[in-house]
Design an enzyme around this catalytic site. Structure first.
Site, PDB file in Angstrom:
ATOM      1  N   HIS A 240      33.390  20.484  31.282  1.00 18.41           N
ATOM      2  CA  HIS A 240      34.190  21.117  32.331  1.00 18.41           C
ATOM      3  C   HIS A 240      34.727  20.118  33.362  1.00 18.41           C
ATOM      4  CE1 HIS A 240      32.488  24.957  30.938  1.00 18.41           C
ATOM      5  NE2 HIS A 240      31.301  24.400  31.022  1.00 18.41           N
ATOM      6  N   ASP A 241      33.812  19.488  34.092  1.00 17.13           N
ATOM      7  CA  ASP A 241      34.193  18.750  35.299  1.00 17.13           C
ATOM      8  C   ASP A 241      35.091  17.538  35.052  1.00 17.13           C
ATOM      9  OD1 ASP A 241      32.772  20.647  36.665  1.00 17.13           O
ATOM     10  OD2 ASP A 241      30.988  19.419  36.918  1.00 17.13           O
TER      11      ASP A 241
END
Length: 311
Positions: A240-241
């Site tokens: 995600h990040d």
């Protein structure tokens, strides 16, 4: 000239890899890193920032600890995903330096004040620290170029049926960010669930053979275990990040749309939902650039290329 960024994060395996990617990229100038509670408790996420910077030999970067709980709610953590330490898996070094003697908001404000050009805030955890900054320092809004967040989803949630974890932890803070008038870029689950790292990608990173690429591979080994649950339907682990950092480095890897986004703070079933006005039904002017797709192979190649920086 390198783009100045402030990184606000809650490490977390994918936050840690976002730090690795940012600090391997000469296009970015990481001015400071602040920690938020989220993936683990505030004490553990702060320690994990310090451990990662010790590993990367970047103890020159100022670090400060942020809010210990959301604006109006009790804290929820994701220890079932990230383990007891928040970065379970590899053996990381103990921190060799201390955080600044100030709060995250104070460090953010100082960094903005001292920067000669507007700073991009990258926020990969709950939006509590960023919301506190915006509320307490309206005079500094003009010093913020944009806020790039990992959070939300146009479609399905990953913590509740409607809500993604980071937004669900502090929906009031996220709503402040989206309605701030500052340009927001949203990397939600619509894109991050496509940014999956497969087992063979992890082995590619491991084969690069430097201490940092080995740690990244070991982080991914642990992170993959949670995502093997059949309910997700994943081949690998969604990273995600790092999508936030990858978008800054190579926006051409991502498909985006300009839309209005609001955050549900009251709903019986939908608290923390990011409501994306995809079909322009509200008449509201777009307030966010929303990522909707990614060139997965290009994303993996970028990570592999930047991991060689640590040889």
């Amino acid at each position: 000239m390198a783009l100045p960024i402030l990184l606000d994060c809650d490490p977390g395996h994918d936050d840690a890899i976002a730090i690795v990617l940012a600090l391997a990229s000469p296009e970015l100038d990481v001015k400071a890193i602040t920690s938020s509670a989220g993936n683990q408790t505030p004490e553990k996420t702060l320690r994990n920032v310090l451990r990662m910077l010790t590993l990367l030999n970047r103890t020159d970067i100022p670090v400060a600890s942020g809010a210990v709980k959301p604006l109006m709610r009790n804290l929820i953590i994701a220890d079932n995903v990230h383990g007891e330490s928040g970065l379970d898996g590899p053996a990381l070094p103990e921190p060799t330096f201390a955080p600044q003697n100030c709060t995250a908001v104070e460090l953010m404000a100082k960094t903005l004040r001292e920067s000669e050009e507007p700073v991009t805030i990258v926020s990969t955890g709950p939006q509590t620290n960023v919301a506190l900054l915006l509320n307490s320092h309206p005079e500094l809004h003009s010093k913020i170029a944009r806020i790039v967040i990992m959070g939300g989803a146009m479609g399905l949630g990953n913590w509740t049926p409607a809500a993604e974890f980071n937004i669900y932890v502090d929906p009031e803070a996220a709503e402040i960010v989206f309605q701030s008038g500052i340009p927001v870029v949203m990397a939600g689950l619509d894109v991050t669930h496509k940014a999956q790292i497969h087992v063979e990608d992890t082995e590619r990173f491991r084969a690069i053979g430097n201490p940092v690429s080995t740690i990244v591979a070991e982080l991914l080994d642990f992170f993959l275990e949670y995502h093997k649950d059949e309910k997700w339907g994943f081949v690998g682990a969604p990273l995600h990040d790092p999508c936030t950092i990858a978008w800054l480095l190579k926006p051409e890897l991502f498909t985006t749309v300009e839309r209005w986004v609001g955050v549900e703070t009251q709903g019986k079933y939908t608290q923390g939902m990011t409501v994306v006005d995809y079909y322009y039904l509200t008449g509201n002017k777009p307030n966010a650039t929303v990522m909707v797709d990614v060139d997965r192979q290009g994303f993996v190649d970028l990570l592999a290329d930047r991991l060689k920086f640590y040889a």
